[in-house]
Design a protein around this motif. Structure first.
Motif, short mmCIF file in Angstrom:
data_model
loop_
_atom_site.label_atom_id
_atom_site.label_comp_id
_atom_site.label_asym_id
_atom_site.label_seq_id
_atom_site.Cartn_x
_atom_site.Cartn_y
_atom_site.Cartn_z
N LEU A 502 0.65 -7.20 22.41
CA LEU A 502 1.20 -8.33 21.64
C LEU A 502 0.08 -9.25 21.16
N SER A 503 -0.89 -8.65 20.49
CA SER A 503 -1.99 -9.41 19.92
C SER A 503 -1.52 -10.17 18.68
N PRO A 504 -2.27 -11.17 18.24
CA PRO A 504 -1.83 -11.93 17.04
C PRO A 504 -1.61 -11.06 15.82
N ALA A 505 -2.39 -9.99 15.69
CA ALA A 505 -2.20 -9.06 14.57
C ALA A 505 -2.08 -7.66 15.13
N ALA A 506 -0.87 -7.11 15.11
CA ALA A 506 -0.66 -5.78 15.67
C ALA A 506 -1.29 -4.73 14.77
N ALA A 507 -1.82 -3.68 15.39
CA ALA A 507 -2.49 -2.60 14.66
C ALA A 507 -1.48 -1.54 14.23
N VAL A 508 -1.76 -0.91 13.10
CA VAL A 508 -0.90 0.15 12.58
C VAL A 508 -1.38 1.47 13.18
N LEU A 509 -0.47 2.16 13.86
CA LEU A 509 -0.82 3.45 14.45
C LEU A 509 -0.68 4.58 13.44
N SER A 510 0.37 4.56 12.64
CA SER A 510 0.60 5.63 11.66
C SER A 510 1.41 5.09 10.51
N SER A 511 1.33 5.79 9.40
CA SER A 511 2.08 5.42 8.19
C SER A 511 2.53 6.69 7.49
N VAL A 512 3.79 6.74 7.13
CA VAL A 512 4.39 7.91 6.48
C VAL A 512 4.86 7.50 5.10
N SER A 513 4.40 8.21 4.09
CA SER A 513 4.83 7.96 2.71
C SER A 513 6.07 8.79 2.41
N ARG A 514 7.11 8.14 1.93
CA ARG A 514 8.36 8.82 1.59
C ARG A 514 9.15 7.92 0.66
N ASN A 515 10.25 8.43 0.15
CA ASN A 515 11.09 7.69 -0.78
C ASN A 515 12.11 6.87 0.01
N ASN A 516 11.95 5.55 -0.03
CA ASN A 516 12.89 4.64 0.62
C ASN A 516 13.75 3.88 -0.38
N ASN A 517 13.70 4.27 -1.63
CA ASN A 517 14.45 3.56 -2.67
C ASN A 517 15.89 4.05 -2.69
N THR A 518 16.74 3.37 -1.91
CA THR A 518 18.14 3.77 -1.83
C THR A 518 18.98 3.27 -3.00
N GLY A 519 18.48 2.28 -3.74
CA GLY A 519 19.21 1.78 -4.90
C GLY A 519 20.31 0.81 -4.52
N ARG A 520 21.20 0.61 -5.47
CA ARG A 520 22.23 -0.42 -5.33
C ARG A 520 23.43 0.05 -4.53
N TRP A 521 23.79 1.33 -4.65
CA TRP A 521 25.05 1.79 -4.12
C TRP A 521 24.93 2.40 -2.72
N LEU A 522 23.74 2.42 -2.16
CA LEU A 522 23.54 2.95 -0.82
C LEU A 522 23.06 1.85 0.10
N THR A 523 23.45 1.94 1.37
CA THR A 523 22.92 1.03 2.37
C THR A 523 21.45 1.37 2.62
N ARG A 524 20.65 0.36 2.83
CA ARG A 524 19.22 0.58 3.03
C ARG A 524 18.97 1.33 4.33
N PHE A 525 17.90 2.14 4.32
CA PHE A 525 17.56 2.93 5.49
C PHE A 525 17.14 2.03 6.65
N ARG A 526 17.49 2.47 7.86
CA ARG A 526 17.03 1.83 9.08
C ARG A 526 16.52 2.93 10.02
N ALA A 527 15.26 2.83 10.39
CA ALA A 527 14.67 3.79 11.32
C ALA A 527 14.95 3.32 12.75
N ILE A 528 15.68 4.15 13.52
CA ILE A 528 16.06 3.80 14.89
C ILE A 528 15.39 4.79 15.85
N TRP A 529 15.03 4.30 17.02
CA TRP A 529 14.44 5.15 18.04
C TRP A 529 15.52 5.94 18.76
N ASP A 530 15.18 7.16 19.15
CA ASP A 530 16.08 7.95 19.99
C ASP A 530 16.03 7.38 21.40
#
Length: 597
Positions: A502-530
């Motif tokens: 819990l440092s003042p600026a958390a470090a990024v471990l990984s980044s995945v490029s993908r299409n998150n543009n759900t548009g107007r008629w879809l609910t926005r994506f939410r990434a949940i942990w198993d």
């Protein structure tokens, strides 16, 4: 011109050129008659007065230089007559025979008819015999009058006045065409937006479809009153026994305490095998709510699969997946607005808490009532439990603030409201181990706060998760240790942060490029942990074929759930069972898809 001492005007001596003209106009046989000086002066004055009457012509559209003509014709006599009224009438004829005029002398060099030479005169004649009325004019004057006449005829032949009037008429017509039309006033019953015949429930022939009336929208439904609501399905005419059976099943499975910690696995190979064993069949697909799914929750029971879904109109649907009949799902109207967040209480699964824009309600199956936990004038967006007994909760607002709710306090008021500096708060999630910390996802900001130090203004975060360039849809701690936070951003990135220290600026471990543009008629994506796997999370996808993806915190894609025959839509909202290999995905039409072993 000279004046006598007595004030009388003396006749001026005729000029040499005038005497020459008079001599030329004298008939033969009368040249020997010499008039007296007085007669010669009167004739010269009469001749000058006659010239003034004959020279001006009425030419349309042009004004003659009368001063110049008077100066030329009058000479000294014109100066003598200054201050007197100019008579435009010809002088009365004298009685008796005309007296012969004395021959005029030759004009002096450099002088004009009136004694002064006109610089514009070239002294040439027109070459034609002038008419009788112009006999007293010089060659220059006749030439000038002829030019004026010819110019007047030429301009008259051009018809400039008619052309000007015609052009003015054309310009007026063109201007009338370019004028803006006045906008017609809208009728009171006129719709703002155009609607197709399909939306109007009208056949192409124009006949209304009476057999299929249009379904009322969310705004046309009766408003849900404040306070407790009975657990009565929306369809009042349905079989009440089916509703009683569903509620009884919910109550029965809530009495058994589920223990999901024993089934958590850490081996990626075994975890992938479990994912491959989960399939989707037609029996496990059902339309539970009418409109777009905005939130879901799954009961922790290991014997019965009970799923709750909330849609954008305020409906809550309960589905017993193990019930294969068509009556396995019931719909309840508990809110007026979109149900944006839902959770079964971890301490007592007989309680289902649901949040809408104005209220946080608790569905208590033991009393068969949707009780009101809190009510706010602001727009509520999300919530999470601050304690294991679910007695307190942290609530987020769409305008960026957060609040603390204590369910043990009587009434429906909030305990604390704090401004955390966000323009919008979409999700809040409490740390699984250190319950005083919670992560909030806003427009671009993702920060971790300590609830113990919250105050009305000036709250500073414990840690900031930077790097997002557009709005963030969700941010959640990992389920066991809370050492990871996964975010979904509109800049088409999934990011995993290290929140161990819990440092003042958390470090990024990984980044995945993908299409998150759900548009107007879809609910926005939410990434949940198993909940069964510390380092793996689940998120919807826009890829074809339609699928639900599972990633490791390193950014590696582990598995994709899809079925070409049964899954043909985007599942924006997903939920994973805490102890069993069960995944549920909801789409924008209110349909739920259950992947299980």
């Amino acid at each position: 011109m000279a004046l006598s001492h007595a004030g009388t005007e003396e006749p001026e001596e005729p000029s040499p050129r005038t005497r020459q003209r008079m001599q030329e106009s004298t008939p033969p046989g009368t040249a020997e008659l010499q008039p007296s000086p007085e007669q010669a002066g009167r004739r010269a004055a009469s001749a000058r007065q006659l010239r003034v009457l004959l020279t001006p012509l009425a030419v349309a559209g042009r004004r003659l230089p009368q001063k110049r003509l008077l100066r030329a014709y009058g000479g000294g006599a014109g100066r003598a007559a200054a201050g007197k009224r100019l008579c435009l009438e010809p002088p009365p004829a004298r009685a008796g025979p005309p007296e012969p005029a004395s021959p005029p002398a030759a004009p002096a060099a450099g002088t004009g008819p009136g004694g002064a030479w006109d610089a514009e005169s070239d002294g040439s004649d027109a070459g034609e015999a002038p008419p009788d009325e112009y006999s007293q004019l010089s060659a220059y004057e006749r030439k000038r009058l002829k030019n004026i006449t010819e110019n007047a005829k030429f301009f008259a032949a051009l018809k400039l006045h008619e052309s000007a009037a015609r052009l003015h008429q054309i310009a007026t017509k063109r201007q009338s065409h370019v004028t803006k039309r006045a906008k017609p006033k809208k009728a009171e019953d006129e719709t703002v937006r155009r609607r197709s015949m399909r939306l109007q429930r009208v056949e192409p022939s124009g006949i209304p479809m009476l057999e299929m009336p249009a379904q009322p929208g969310a705004e046309e439904q009766p408003e849900v009153p404040a306070g407790p609501l009975p657990m009565v399905p929306e369809d009042q005419t349905g079989n009440s026994k089916l509703t009683e059976d569903l509620l009884a099943t919910w109550m029965r499975i809530s009495e058994i305490k589920a223990n999901g910690t024993e089934k958590r696995t850490c081996d990626i190979k075994r975890y992938q095998d479990s994912l491959n064993s989960m399939v989707l069949s037609e029996d496990n697909i059902k339309k539970v709510v009418k409109y777009r799914v905005a939130s879901m929750a799954i009961h922790p029971s290991e014997s019965i699969i009970l799923v709750a879904a909330g849609d954008k109109s305020g409906q809550i649907g309960l589905w017993n997946v193990n019930c294969k009949s068509e009556e396995g799902a019931q719909v309840f109207v508990a809110h007026n607005y979109v149900v944006s967040c839902m959770h079964f209480s971890p301490f007592n699964p007989a309680h289902l808490l649901s949040l809408s824009n104005d209220t946080l309600r608790c569905g208590d199956v033991t009393r068969a009532v949707f009780d009101e936990v809190c009510r706010s004038e602001g727009n509520l967006s999300c919530f999470d439990f601050l304690e294991d007994n679910a007695s307190t909760a942290i609530v987020g607002y769409w305008d960026g603030d957060v609040a603390v709710v204590d369910r043990r306090t009587p009434g429906a008021s909030l305990e604390l409201s704090a401004d955390i500096g966000f323009r919008r708060t979409r999700t809040v999630h409490v740390h699984p181990v250190n319950k005083q910390y919670f992560v909030a996802a806003g427009s671009v900001d993702v920060c971790i706060f300590d609830v113990r130090y919250l105050k009305a203004k000036g709250n500073k975060p414990v840690s900031s998760l930077k790097g997002h360039t557009k709005s963030v849809a969700s941010a959640y701690f990992s389920p066991v240790t809370g050492n990871r936070v996964v975010t979904v951003c509109a800049d088409d990135k999934l990011r995993v942060y290290d929140t161990t220290a819990l440092s003042p600026a958390a470090a990024v471990l990984s980044s995945v490029s993908r299409n998150n543009n759900t548009g107007r008629w879809l609910t926005r994506f939410r990434a949940i942990w198993d909940p069964k796997q510390e380092d793996c999370f689940v998120v919807g996808s826009m890829a074809q074929p339609r699928q639900i993806e599972v990633f490791q915190d390193t950014g590696k894609l582990l598995h994709a759930f899809y079925n070409l025959d049964c899954l043909g839509s985007v599942c924006s909202i997903n939920v994973v069972h805490p102890s069993k290999n069960i995944l549920v995905g909801g789409n924008s039409s209110g349909r739920l898809h259950v992947f299980k072993e």
